[in-house]
Write a protein that holds these residues in place. Structure first.
Motif, PDB file in Angstrom:
ATOM      1  N   PRO A  80       9.443  32.695  22.819  1.00 14.69           N
ATOM      2  CA  PRO A  80      10.771  32.961  23.722  1.00 14.69           C
ATOM      3  C   PRO A  80      11.031  32.249  24.793  1.00 14.69           C
ATOM      4  O   PRO A  80      10.057  31.692  25.281  1.00 14.69           O
ATOM      5  N   ARG A  81      12.366  31.982  25.137  1.00 16.26           N
ATOM      6  CA  ARG A  81      12.578  31.353  26.346  1.00 16.26           C
ATOM      7  C   ARG A  81      11.889  32.180  27.677  1.00 16.26           C
ATOM      8  O   ARG A  81      11.824  33.285  27.802  1.00 16.26           O
ATOM      9  N   GLU A  82      11.437  31.284  28.506  1.00 15.16           N
ATOM     10  CA  GLU A  82      10.692  31.610  29.581  1.00 15.16           C
ATOM     11  C   GLU A  82      11.792  31.664  30.896  1.00 15.16           C
ATOM     12  O   GLU A  82      12.623  30.786  31.304  1.00 15.16           O
ATOM     13  N   GLY A  83      11.630  32.885  31.585  1.00 16.45           N
ATOM     14  CA  GLY A  83      12.746  33.188  32.640  1.00 16.45           C
ATOM     15  C   GLY A  83      14.143  33.303  32.093  1.00 16.45           C
ATOM     16  O   GLY A  83      14.545  32.836  31.229  1.00 16.45           O
ATOM     17  N   VAL A  84      14.807  34.235  32.730  1.00 19.23           N
ATOM     18  CA  VAL A  84      16.101  34.698  32.341  1.00 19.23           C
ATOM     19  C   VAL A  84      17.204  34.291  33.486  1.00 19.23           C
ATOM     20  O   VAL A  84      18.147  34.945  33.336  1.00 19.23           O
ATOM     21  N   GLY A  85      16.651  33.497  34.527  1.00 22.38           N
ATOM     22  CA  GLY A  85      17.618  33.382  35.588  1.00 22.38           C
ATOM     23  C   GLY A  85      17.620  34.402  36.762  1.00 22.38           C
ATOM     24  O   GLY A  85      16.781  35.236  36.835  1.00 22.38           O
ATOM     25  N   GLU A  86      18.292  34.068  37.604  1.00 23.91           N
ATOM     26  CA  GLU A  86      18.175  34.605  38.978  1.00 23.91           C
ATOM     27  C   GLU A  86      19.257  35.628  38.862  1.00 23.91           C
ATOM     28  O   GLU A  86      20.113  35.662  38.324  1.00 23.91           O
ATOM     29  N   ALA A  87      19.253  36.877  39.721  1.00 30.41           N
ATOM     30  CA  ALA A  87      20.107  37.833  39.742  1.00 30.41           C
ATOM     31  C   ALA A  87      21.248  37.180  40.397  1.00 30.41           C
ATOM     32  O   ALA A  87      21.243  36.407  41.366  1.00 30.41           O
ATOM     33  N   MET A  88      22.419  37.570  40.131  1.00 31.83           N
ATOM     34  CA  MET A  88      23.621  36.911  40.588  1.00 31.83           C
ATOM     35  C   MET A  88      24.820  38.141  40.627  1.00 31.83           C
ATOM     36  O   MET A  88      24.917  38.790  39.617  1.00 31.83           O
ATOM     37  N   ALA A  89      25.312  38.408  41.906  1.00 29.14           N
ATOM     38  CA  ALA A  89      26.509  39.345  42.039  1.00 29.14           C
ATOM     39  C   ALA A  89      27.738  38.490  42.422  1.00 29.14           C
ATOM     40  O   ALA A  89      27.679  37.693  43.151  1.00 29.14           O
ATOM     41  N   ALA A  90      28.809  38.950  41.524  1.00 28.69           N
ATOM     42  CA  ALA A  90      30.077  38.338  41.701  1.00 28.69           C
ATOM     43  C   ALA A  90      30.770  39.110  42.806  1.00 28.69           C
ATOM     44  O   ALA A  90      30.965  40.382  42.656  1.00 28.69           O
ATOM     45  N   GLU A  91      31.269  38.390  43.744  1.00 33.38           N
ATOM     46  CA  GLU A  91      32.002  39.045  44.847  1.00 33.38           C
ATOM     47  C   GLU A  91      33.504  38.660  44.441  1.00 33.38           C
ATOM     48  O   GLU A  91      34.008  37.713  44.399  1.00 33.38           O
ATOM     49  N   VAL A  92      34.382  39.720  44.939  1.00 36.44           N
ATOM     50  CA  VAL A  92      35.907  39.462  44.662  1.00 36.44           C
ATOM     51  C   VAL A  92      36.480  39.765  46.014  1.00 36.44           C
ATOM     52  O   VAL A  92      36.051  40.780  46.492  1.00 36.44           O
ATOM     53  N   ALA A  93      37.501  39.017  46.174  1.00 40.37           N
ATOM     54  CA  ALA A  93      38.070  39.216  47.598  1.00 40.37           C
ATOM     55  C   ALA A  93      38.974  40.380  47.633  1.00 40.37           C
ATOM     56  O   ALA A  93      39.511  40.597  46.294  1.00 40.37           O
ATOM     57  N   PRO A  94      39.110  41.248  48.327  1.00 42.77           N
ATOM     58  CA  PRO A  94      39.848  42.423  48.699  1.00 42.77           C
ATOM     59  C   PRO A  94      41.340  42.107  48.216  1.00 42.77           C
ATOM     60  O   PRO A  94      42.063  42.674  47.432  1.00 42.77           O
ATOM     61  N   GLU A  95      42.051  40.842  48.570  1.00 42.86           N
ATOM     62  CA  GLU A  95      43.433  40.523  48.075  1.00 42.86           C
ATOM     63  C   GLU A  95      43.438  40.424  46.957  1.00 42.86           C
ATOM     64  O   GLU A  95      44.558  40.786  46.214  1.00 42.86           O
ATOM     65  N   GLU A  96      42.566  39.621  46.218  1.00 40.91           N
ATOM     66  CA  GLU A  96      42.648  39.578  44.666  1.00 40.91           C
ATOM     67  C   GLU A  96      42.482  40.737  43.852  1.00 40.91           C
ATOM     68  O   GLU A  96      43.235  40.928  42.951  1.00 40.91           O
ATOM     69  N   ALA A  97      41.735  41.706  44.491  1.00 38.11           N
ATOM     70  CA  ALA A  97      41.373  42.995  43.769  1.00 38.11           C
ATOM     71  C   ALA A  97      42.885  43.888  43.794  1.00 38.11           C
ATOM     72  O   ALA A  97      43.125  44.143  42.771  1.00 38.11           O
ATOM     73  N   ALA A  98      43.437  43.820  44.960  1.00 38.77           N
ATOM     74  CA  ALA A  98      44.686  44.420  45.019  1.00 38.77           C
ATOM     75  C   ALA A  98      45.621  44.031  44.269  1.00 38.77           C
ATOM     76  O   ALA A  98      46.759  44.697  43.681  1.00 38.77           O
ATOM     77  N   GLU A  99      45.800  42.447  44.125  1.00 32.50           N
ATOM     78  CA  GLU A  99      46.793  41.734  43.221  1.00 32.50           C
ATOM     79  C   GLU A  99      46.764  42.054  41.988  1.00 32.50           C
ATOM     80  O   GLU A  99      47.598  42.333  41.240  1.00 32.50           O
ATOM     81  N   ALA A 100      45.588  42.336  41.468  1.00 32.35           N
ATOM     82  CA  ALA A 100      45.235  42.497  40.154  1.00 32.35           C
ATOM     83  C   ALA A 100      45.621  43.972  39.714  1.00 32.35           C
ATOM     84  O   ALA A 100      46.054  44.132  38.527  1.00 32.35           O
ATOM     85  N   GLU A 101      45.402  44.916  40.764  1.00 24.68           N
ATOM     86  CA  GLU A 101      45.674  46.162  40.333  1.00 24.68           C
ATOM     87  C   GLU A 101      47.026  46.608  40.282  1.00 24.68           C
ATOM     88  O   GLU A 101      47.571  47.455  39.455  1.00 24.68           O
ATOM     89  N   GLU A 102      48.084  45.694  40.774  1.00 20.76           N
ATOM     90  CA  GLU A 102      49.342  45.924  40.908  1.00 20.76           C
ATOM     91  C   GLU A 102      49.942  45.391  39.849  1.00 20.76           C
ATOM     92  O   GLU A 102      50.942  45.743  39.170  1.00 20.76           O
ATOM     93  N   GLU A 103      49.427  44.441  39.187  1.00 24.57           N
ATOM     94  CA  GLU A 103      49.852  43.602  37.728  1.00 24.57           C
ATOM     95  C   GLU A 103      49.850  44.476  36.689  1.00 24.57           C
ATOM     96  O   GLU A 103      50.483  44.473  35.685  1.00 24.57           O
ATOM     97  N   GLU A 104      48.604  44.953  36.408  1.00 24.41           N
ATOM     98  CA  GLU A 104      48.204  45.576  35.150  1.00 24.41           C
ATOM     99  C   GLU A 104      47.659  47.105  35.394  1.00 24.41           C
ATOM    100  O   GLU A 104      46.930  47.236  36.269  1.00 24.41           O
ATOM    101  N   PRO A 105      48.106  47.952  34.555  1.00 26.60           N
ATOM    102  CA  PRO A 105      47.353  49.322  34.687  1.00 26.60           C
ATOM    103  C   PRO A 105      45.922  49.098  34.093  1.00 26.60           C
ATOM    104  O   PRO A 105      45.621  48.394  33.528  1.00 26.60           O
ATOM    105  N   LEU A 106      45.133  50.166  34.771  1.00 19.99           N
ATOM    106  CA  LEU A 106      43.892  50.316  34.755  1.00 19.99           C
ATOM    107  C   LEU A 106      43.436  50.570  32.985  1.00 19.99           C
ATOM    108  O   LEU A 106      44.307  51.511  32.553  1.00 19.99           O
ATOM    109  N   PRO A 107      42.566  49.988  32.269  1.00 22.19           N
ATOM    110  CA  PRO A 107      42.231  50.250  30.945  1.00 22.19           C
ATOM    111  C   PRO A 107      41.446  51.664  31.010  1.00 22.19           C
ATOM    112  O   PRO A 107      40.834  51.907  32.013  1.00 22.19           O
ATOM    113  N   GLY A 108      41.229  52.223  29.818  1.00 23.14           N
ATOM    114  CA  GLY A 108      40.664  53.407  29.581  1.00 23.14           C
ATOM    115  C   GLY A 108      39.453  53.373  28.637  1.00 23.14           C
ATOM    116  O   GLY A 108      39.240  52.337  27.997  1.00 23.14           O
ATOM    117  N   VAL A 109      38.787  54.244  28.899  1.00 22.87           N
ATOM    118  CA  VAL A 109      37.535  54.364  28.165  1.00 22.87           C
ATOM    119  C   VAL A 109      37.947  54.846  26.446  1.00 22.87           C
ATOM    120  O   VAL A 109      38.466  55.834  26.406  1.00 22.87           O
TER     121      VAL A 109
END
Length: 181
Positions: free
Chosen positions: A96-125
Motif C-alpha cells: 500500500p502507499r506509504e504516508g497519507v499526507g499532512e493534516a490540512m484545514a481549509a480556512e474561509v474568510a468571514p466575508e466569503e461565508a456571508a456572501e455564500a449564505e445570502e446567495e443560496e439556501p442551506l441544503p438539508g440532510v
C-alpha cells in the motif's frame, strides 16, 4: 456467509434470494471469511435498484446498480464487487502507499461565508448512514476508502485512538484531518 435480502416497499421473491446467494458465493474464493452480505432491493421509476454490502476479513465492499431487469442488476453488482476485490488484493500484493499526507484545514474568510449564505439556501440532510467503526491505521483507511470508491473516509485511528477523516485531494493525494479537542 450469511446473506440477508431485504426489500424496501417491494416483496423479495424466493427465486431472487436463491439467485443472489449463489452469485455472492463467488466472492468467497477471494476472501476466506466473509461474515455477511446485506442486499437491499427497491424499485424507482420502473427500474430495479439493488445495493449490496459485504463484510469480511476486516474489509467492507459496497456496490449498487440500476436496471430494468433485476437479475441483470445482480450480475452487474457481482462483477463490480469482483473488480473491487481484485483491486484490493492487487494493492496488498504491491504494498500500500506509504504516508497519507499532512493534516490540512481549509480556512474561509468571514466575508466569503456571508456572501455564500445570502446567495443560496442551506441544503438539508437527505440521508443518514450508520456503520461500525473499527480502529485502523491511515494506510488501511486509504485502502478501505479506495475499495468503497468514496472521496472521504471517517475512521478511528488505531495509533492515537481518535476519530480522523481521510479525504482525497484534487491532486490525487490524500489529506488527513486530526481534530484537536
Amino acid at each position: 456467509m450469511r446473506v440477508t435480502v431485504k426489500g424496501k416497499n417491494v416483496h423479495v421473491s424466493d427465486s431472487l434470494k436463491v439467485y443472489v446467494e449463489n452469485k455472492l458465493q463467488k466472492l468467497s474464493k477471494y476472501f476466506s471469511s466473509i461474515k455477511e452480505a446485506q442486499v437491499t432491493q427497491t424499485i424507482q421509476r420502473n427500474w430495479y435498484v439493488i445495493e449490496v454490502q459485504v463484510e469480511g476479513d476486516g474489509v467492507f465492499l459496497r456496490a449498487e446498480d440500476r436496471s430494468p431487469d433485476m437479475y441483470a442488476c445482480v450480475d452487474a453488482i457481482v462483477e463490480k464487487l469482483e473488480k473491487q476485490v481484485k483491486r484490493f488484493k492487487g494493492k496488498l500484493m504491491l504494498h500500500p502507499r506509504e504516508g497519507v499526507g499532512e493534516a490540512m484545514a481549509a480556512e474561509v474568510a468571514p466575508e466569503e461565508a456571508a456572501e455564500a449564505e445570502e446567495e443560496e439556501p442551506l441544503p438539508g440532510v437527505v440521508r443518514t448512514k450508520r456503520f461500525a467503526i473499527k480502529p485502523m491505521t491511515p494506510d488501511e483507511a486509504a485502502m478501505q476508502m479506495e475499495l468503497l470508491n468514496h472521496d472521504f473516509f471517517v475512521f478511528r485511528n488505531g495509533e492515537t485512538d481518535q476519530m480522523n477523516v481521510l479525504y482525497r485531494r484534487k491532486d490525487g493525494n490524500y489529506g488527513l484531518i486530526e481534530p484537536e479537542f
